[in-house]
Design a protein around this motif. Structure first.
Motif, PDB file in Angstrom:
ATOM      1  N   CYS A 141      -0.742  -0.274   6.454  1.00  0.00           N
ATOM      2  CA  CYS A 141      -1.031   0.702   5.075  1.00  0.00           C
ATOM      3  C   CYS A 141       0.246   0.083   4.383  1.00  0.00           C
ATOM      4  CB  CYS A 141      -0.996   2.330   5.562  1.00  0.00           C
ATOM      5  SG  CYS A 141      -2.245   2.746   6.350  1.00  0.00           S
ATOM      6  N   GLN A 142       1.208  -0.047   4.641  1.00  0.00           N
ATOM      7  CA  GLN A 142       2.584  -0.523   3.706  1.00  0.00           C
ATOM      8  C   GLN A 142       1.721  -1.668   2.969  1.00  0.00           C
ATOM      9  OE1 GLN A 142       6.172  -0.678   5.954  1.00  0.00           O
ATOM     10  NE2 GLN A 142       6.225   1.699   5.966  1.00  0.00           N
ATOM     11  N   LYS A 143       1.384  -2.645   3.897  1.00  0.00           N
ATOM     12  CA  LYS A 143       0.933  -3.920   3.346  1.00  0.00           C
ATOM     13  C   LYS A 143      -0.177  -3.953   2.442  1.00  0.00           C
ATOM     14  CE  LYS A 143       3.018  -7.048   6.762  1.00  0.00           C
ATOM     15  NZ  LYS A 143       2.703  -8.034   7.914  1.00  0.00           N
ATOM     16  N   THR A 171       3.054  -1.390  21.709  1.00  0.00           N
ATOM     17  CA  THR A 171       4.067  -0.509  20.877  1.00  0.00           C
ATOM     18  C   THR A 171       3.300   0.757  20.596  1.00  0.00           C
ATOM     19  OG1 THR A 171       3.094  -1.640  18.797  1.00  0.00           O
ATOM     20  CG2 THR A 171       5.128  -2.531  19.852  1.00  0.00           C
ATOM     21  N   PHE A 172       3.691   1.539  19.625  1.00  0.00           N
ATOM     22  CA  PHE A 172       3.255   2.749  19.298  1.00  0.00           C
ATOM     23  C   PHE A 172       1.958   2.531  18.359  1.00  0.00           C
ATOM     24  CE2 PHE A 172       7.504   4.286  20.566  1.00  0.00           C
ATOM     25  CZ  PHE A 172       7.053   5.144  21.348  1.00  0.00           C
ATOM     26  N   PRO A 173       0.900   2.814  18.450  1.00  0.00           N
ATOM     27  CA  PRO A 173      -0.355   2.705  17.368  1.00  0.00           C
ATOM     28  C   PRO A 173      -0.053   3.090  15.876  1.00  0.00           C
ATOM     29  CG  PRO A 173      -1.048   3.751  19.474  1.00  0.00           C
ATOM     30  CD  PRO A 173       0.473   3.651  19.664  1.00  0.00           C
ATOM     31  N   LYS A 174       0.930   4.361  15.965  1.00  0.00           N
ATOM     32  CA  LYS A 174       1.045   4.850  14.535  1.00  0.00           C
ATOM     33  C   LYS A 174       1.964   3.984  13.754  1.00  0.00           C
ATOM     34  CE  LYS A 174       0.679   9.759  14.753  1.00  0.00           C
ATOM     35  NZ  LYS A 174       1.199  11.211  14.691  1.00  0.00           N
ATOM     36  N   ASN A 175       2.844   3.312  14.392  1.00  0.00           N
ATOM     37  CA  ASN A 175       3.815   2.261  13.780  1.00  0.00           C
ATOM     38  C   ASN A 175       2.753   0.891  13.297  1.00  0.00           C
ATOM     39  OD1 ASN A 175       5.897   4.146  14.341  1.00  0.00           O
ATOM     40  ND2 ASN A 175       6.661   2.609  15.857  1.00  0.00           N
ATOM     41  N   HIS A 176       1.908   0.699  14.025  1.00  0.00           N
ATOM     42  CA  HIS A 176       1.160  -0.361  13.837  1.00  0.00           C
ATOM     43  C   HIS A 176       0.413  -0.004  12.431  1.00  0.00           C
ATOM     44  CE1 HIS A 176      -1.416  -3.921  14.188  1.00  0.00           C
ATOM     45  NE2 HIS A 176      -2.667  -3.159  14.109  1.00  0.00           N
ATOM     46  N   LEU A 177      -0.363   1.133  12.557  1.00  0.00           N
ATOM     47  CA  LEU A 177      -1.126   1.624  11.486  1.00  0.00           C
ATOM     48  C   LEU A 177      -0.224   1.784   9.948  1.00  0.00           C
ATOM     49  CD1 LEU A 177      -3.884   2.601  10.417  1.00  0.00           C
ATOM     50  CD2 LEU A 177      -3.279   4.739  11.278  1.00  0.00           C
ATOM     51  N   LYS A 178       0.944   2.384  10.193  1.00  0.00           N
ATOM     52  CA  LYS A 178       1.903   2.288   9.085  1.00  0.00           C
ATOM     53  C   LYS A 178       2.224   1.175   8.557  1.00  0.00           C
ATOM     54  CE  LYS A 178       4.335   6.531  10.412  1.00  0.00           C
ATOM     55  NZ  LYS A 178       5.699   7.231  10.976  1.00  0.00           N
ATOM     56  N   LYS A 214     -12.709   2.168   2.422  1.00  0.00           N
ATOM     57  CA  LYS A 214     -14.010   1.016   3.194  1.00  0.00           C
ATOM     58  C   LYS A 214     -13.021  -0.337   3.235  1.00  0.00           C
ATOM     59  CE  LYS A 214     -18.332   3.325   1.880  1.00  0.00           C
ATOM     60  NZ  LYS A 214     -19.532   2.918   1.618  1.00  0.00           N
ATOM     61  N   LEU A 215     -12.369  -0.661   2.241  1.00  0.00           N
ATOM     62  CA  LEU A 215     -11.752  -2.068   2.418  1.00  0.00           C
ATOM     63  C   LEU A 215     -10.685  -1.869   3.340  1.00  0.00           C
ATOM     64  CD1 LEU A 215     -11.678  -4.711   0.736  1.00  0.00           C
ATOM     65  CD2 LEU A 215      -9.542  -3.755  -0.275  1.00  0.00           C
ATOM     66  N   LEU A 216     -10.115  -0.842   3.347  1.00  0.00           N
ATOM     67  CA  LEU A 216      -8.810  -0.750   4.393  1.00  0.00           C
ATOM     68  C   LEU A 216      -9.475  -0.772   5.802  1.00  0.00           C
ATOM     69  CD1 LEU A 216      -6.828   2.106   3.160  1.00  0.00           C
ATOM     70  CD2 LEU A 216      -6.342  -0.344   3.178  1.00  0.00           C
ATOM     71  N   MET A 217     -10.616   0.014   6.242  1.00  0.00           N
ATOM     72  CA  MET A 217     -11.324  -0.102   7.338  1.00  0.00           C
ATOM     73  C   MET A 217     -11.919  -1.378   7.805  1.00  0.00           C
ATOM     74  SD  MET A 217     -12.955   3.491   7.994  1.00  0.00           S
ATOM     75  CE  MET A 217     -14.425   3.186   6.566  1.00  0.00           C
ATOM     76  N   HIS A 218     -12.354  -1.907   6.786  1.00  0.00           N
ATOM     77  CA  HIS A 218     -12.848  -3.427   6.996  1.00  0.00           C
ATOM     78  C   HIS A 218     -11.850  -4.738   7.470  1.00  0.00           C
ATOM     79  CE1 HIS A 218     -15.683  -6.684   6.306  1.00  0.00           C
ATOM     80  NE2 HIS A 218     -15.024  -7.687   5.554  1.00  0.00           N
ATOM     81  N   PHE A 219     -10.689  -4.492   6.903  1.00  0.00           N
ATOM     82  CA  PHE A 219      -9.721  -5.568   7.180  1.00  0.00           C
ATOM     83  C   PHE A 219      -8.802  -5.035   8.391  1.00  0.00           C
ATOM     84  CE2 PHE A 219     -11.195  -7.111   3.074  1.00  0.00           C
ATOM     85  CZ  PHE A 219     -11.507  -8.519   3.625  1.00  0.00           C
ATOM     86  N   PHE A 220      -8.916  -3.769   8.713  1.00  0.00           N
ATOM     87  CA  PHE A 220      -8.097  -3.322   9.689  1.00  0.00           C
ATOM     88  C   PHE A 220      -8.248  -4.096  11.245  1.00  0.00           C
ATOM     89  CE2 PHE A 220      -6.484  -0.438  13.218  1.00  0.00           C
ATOM     90  CZ  PHE A 220      -4.984  -0.360  12.757  1.00  0.00           C
ATOM     91  N   LYS A 259     -10.810 -12.428  -5.922  1.00  0.00           N
ATOM     92  CA  LYS A 259      -9.589 -12.979  -5.721  1.00  0.00           C
ATOM     93  C   LYS A 259      -8.591 -12.222  -4.761  1.00  0.00           C
ATOM     94  CE  LYS A 259      -9.095 -15.248 -10.222  1.00  0.00           C
ATOM     95  NZ  LYS A 259      -8.444 -15.399 -11.401  1.00  0.00           N
ATOM     96  N   PHE A 260      -9.209 -11.185  -3.957  1.00  0.00           N
ATOM     97  CA  PHE A 260      -8.570 -10.501  -2.969  1.00  0.00           C
ATOM     98  C   PHE A 260      -8.329 -11.391  -1.887  1.00  0.00           C
ATOM     99  CE2 PHE A 260      -8.752  -8.320   1.281  1.00  0.00           C
ATOM    100  CZ  PHE A 260      -7.817  -7.462   1.039  1.00  0.00           C
ATOM    101  N   LYS A 261      -7.048 -11.322  -1.363  1.00  0.00           N
ATOM    102  CA  LYS A 261      -6.459 -12.136  -0.170  1.00  0.00           C
ATOM    103  C   LYS A 261      -5.631 -11.152   0.655  1.00  0.00           C
ATOM    104  CE  LYS A 261      -4.048 -16.143   1.111  1.00  0.00           C
ATOM    105  NZ  LYS A 261      -2.633 -16.430   1.551  1.00  0.00           N
ATOM    106  N   VAL A 262      -6.216 -11.058   1.851  1.00  0.00           N
ATOM    107  CA  VAL A 262      -5.744 -10.109   2.926  1.00  0.00           C
ATOM    108  C   VAL A 262      -4.284 -10.893   3.476  1.00  0.00           C
ATOM    109  CG1 VAL A 262      -6.909 -11.237   4.778  1.00  0.00           C
ATOM    110  CG2 VAL A 262      -6.372  -8.738   4.859  1.00  0.00           C
ATOM    111  N   SER A 263      -3.461  -9.701   3.396  1.00  0.00           N
ATOM    112  CA  SER A 263      -2.034 -10.426   4.030  1.00  0.00           C
ATOM    113  C   SER A 263      -2.304 -10.660   5.530  1.00  0.00           C
ATOM    114  CB  SER A 263      -0.994  -8.931   3.721  1.00  0.00           C
ATOM    115  OG  SER A 263      -1.206  -8.695   2.337  1.00  0.00           O
ATOM    116  N   ASP A 264      -1.216 -11.231   6.058  1.00  0.00           N
ATOM    117  CA  ASP A 264      -1.185 -11.502   7.291  1.00  0.00           C
ATOM    118  C   ASP A 264      -0.650 -10.359   8.085  1.00  0.00           C
ATOM    119  OD1 ASP A 264      -1.863 -14.296   7.090  1.00  0.00           O
ATOM    120  OD2 ASP A 264       0.041 -14.789   6.668  1.00  0.00           O
ATOM    121  N   PHE A 265      -1.283 -10.098   9.265  1.00  0.00           N
ATOM    122  CA  PHE A 265      -0.991  -9.020   9.979  1.00  0.00           C
ATOM    123  C   PHE A 265      -0.901  -9.334  11.624  1.00  0.00           C
ATOM    124  CE2 PHE A 265      -3.429  -7.150   6.304  1.00  0.00           C
ATOM    125  CZ  PHE A 265      -2.574  -6.212   5.826  1.00  0.00           C
ATOM    126  N   ASP A 266      -0.020  -8.834  12.166  1.00  0.00           N
ATOM    127  CA  ASP A 266      -0.047  -8.882  13.696  1.00  0.00           C
ATOM    128  C   ASP A 266      -1.181  -7.963  14.202  1.00  0.00           C
ATOM    129  OD1 ASP A 266       2.220 -10.608  13.616  1.00  0.00           O
ATOM    130  OD2 ASP A 266       3.555  -8.999  13.395  1.00  0.00           O
TER     131      ASP A 266
END
Length: 83
Positions: A65-67, A55-62, A76-82, A42-49
Protein backbone atom coordinates in the motif's frame (compact mmCIF):
# COMPACT_ATOMS: atom_id res chain seq x y z
CA UNK A 1 -13.93 -44.51 -34.78
CA UNK A 2 -14.82 -44.27 -38.43
CA UNK A 3 -12.67 -42.24 -40.80
CA UNK A 4 -15.36 -39.53 -41.10
CA UNK A 5 -15.74 -39.37 -37.31
CA UNK A 6 -12.00 -38.84 -36.86
CA UNK A 7 -12.01 -36.05 -39.43
CA UNK A 8 -14.96 -34.36 -37.74
CA UNK A 9 -13.17 -34.64 -34.38
CA UNK A 10 -9.97 -33.11 -35.79
CA UNK A 11 -11.92 -30.25 -37.42
CA UNK A 12 -13.74 -29.57 -34.15
CA UNK A 13 -10.45 -29.45 -32.20
CA UNK A 14 -8.94 -27.11 -34.79
CA UNK A 15 -11.93 -24.74 -34.47
CA UNK A 16 -11.48 -24.74 -30.68
CA UNK A 17 -7.76 -24.00 -30.95
CA UNK A 18 -8.37 -21.18 -33.43
CA UNK A 19 -11.16 -19.74 -31.28
CA UNK A 20 -13.97 -20.41 -33.73
CA UNK A 21 -15.84 -22.88 -31.57
CA UNK A 22 -17.75 -22.62 -28.33
CA UNK A 23 -14.74 -23.69 -26.33
CA UNK A 24 -14.74 -23.01 -22.60
CA UNK A 25 -11.77 -20.64 -22.94
CA UNK A 26 -13.24 -18.66 -25.84
CA UNK A 27 -14.43 -15.85 -23.54
CA UNK A 28 -11.21 -14.88 -21.78
CA UNK A 29 -12.85 -11.98 -19.94
CA UNK A 30 -14.54 -14.50 -17.66
CA UNK A 31 -11.12 -15.62 -16.44
CA UNK A 32 -9.98 -12.23 -15.12
CA UNK A 33 -9.52 -12.12 -11.36
CA UNK A 34 -10.44 -8.42 -11.34
CA UNK A 35 -12.90 -7.66 -14.16
CA UNK A 36 -13.14 -4.15 -15.59
CA UNK A 37 -9.83 -3.01 -14.14
CA UNK A 38 -8.59 0.15 -15.85
CA UNK A 39 -4.83 0.49 -16.07
CA UNK A 40 -3.80 4.14 -16.45
CA UNK A 41 -1.69 5.10 -19.48
CA UNK A 42 2.04 4.91 -18.84
CA UNK A 43 1.38 3.00 -15.60
CA UNK A 44 4.40 1.09 -14.36
CA UNK A 45 4.03 -1.23 -11.43
CA UNK A 46 6.75 -0.96 -8.79
CA UNK A 47 8.98 -3.87 -7.88
CA UNK A 48 7.53 -5.84 -4.99
CA UNK A 49 8.79 -8.79 -3.02
CA UNK A 50 6.36 -11.66 -3.24
CA UNK A 51 4.97 -12.86 0.06
CA UNK A 52 6.79 -16.03 1.09
CA UNK A 53 4.84 -16.83 4.23
CA UNK A 54 7.76 -16.20 6.56
CA UNK A 55 6.77 -12.73 7.78
CA UNK A 56 3.60 -11.07 9.01
CA UNK A 57 1.03 -10.75 6.19
CA UNK A 58 -0.09 -7.32 7.45
CA UNK A 59 3.43 -5.95 7.04
CA UNK A 60 3.54 -7.24 3.48
CA UNK A 61 0.23 -5.55 2.74
CA UNK A 62 1.37 -2.29 4.35
CA UNK A 63 4.50 -2.21 2.19
CA UNK A 64 2.41 -2.80 -0.91
CA UNK A 65 0.00 0.00 0.00
CA UNK A 66 2.87 2.39 0.68
CA UNK A 67 4.39 1.77 -2.73
CA UNK A 68 0.98 2.08 -4.42
CA UNK A 69 -0.23 5.07 -2.37
CA UNK A 70 -0.86 7.15 -5.51
CA UNK A 71 -3.52 4.60 -6.51
CA UNK A 72 -4.96 3.95 -3.05
CA UNK A 73 -8.48 4.94 -4.17
CA UNK A 74 -8.43 2.56 -7.14
CA UNK A 75 -9.34 -0.70 -5.43
CA UNK A 76 -9.51 -2.74 -8.64
CA UNK A 77 -6.04 -1.65 -9.72
CA UNK A 78 -4.64 -2.46 -6.26
CA UNK A 79 -6.19 -5.93 -6.33
CA UNK A 80 -5.05 -6.58 -9.90
CA UNK A 81 -1.36 -5.99 -9.17
CA UNK A 82 -1.20 -7.43 -5.64
CA UNK A 83 1.03 -10.53 -5.46
Amino acid sequence: MAKRGKLDHIEERLREIEGGGDHALADMAKLYLVPDVVIPPKFKVSDFDKYKGTTFPKNHLKMYCQKMRVYVKDEKLLMHFFQ
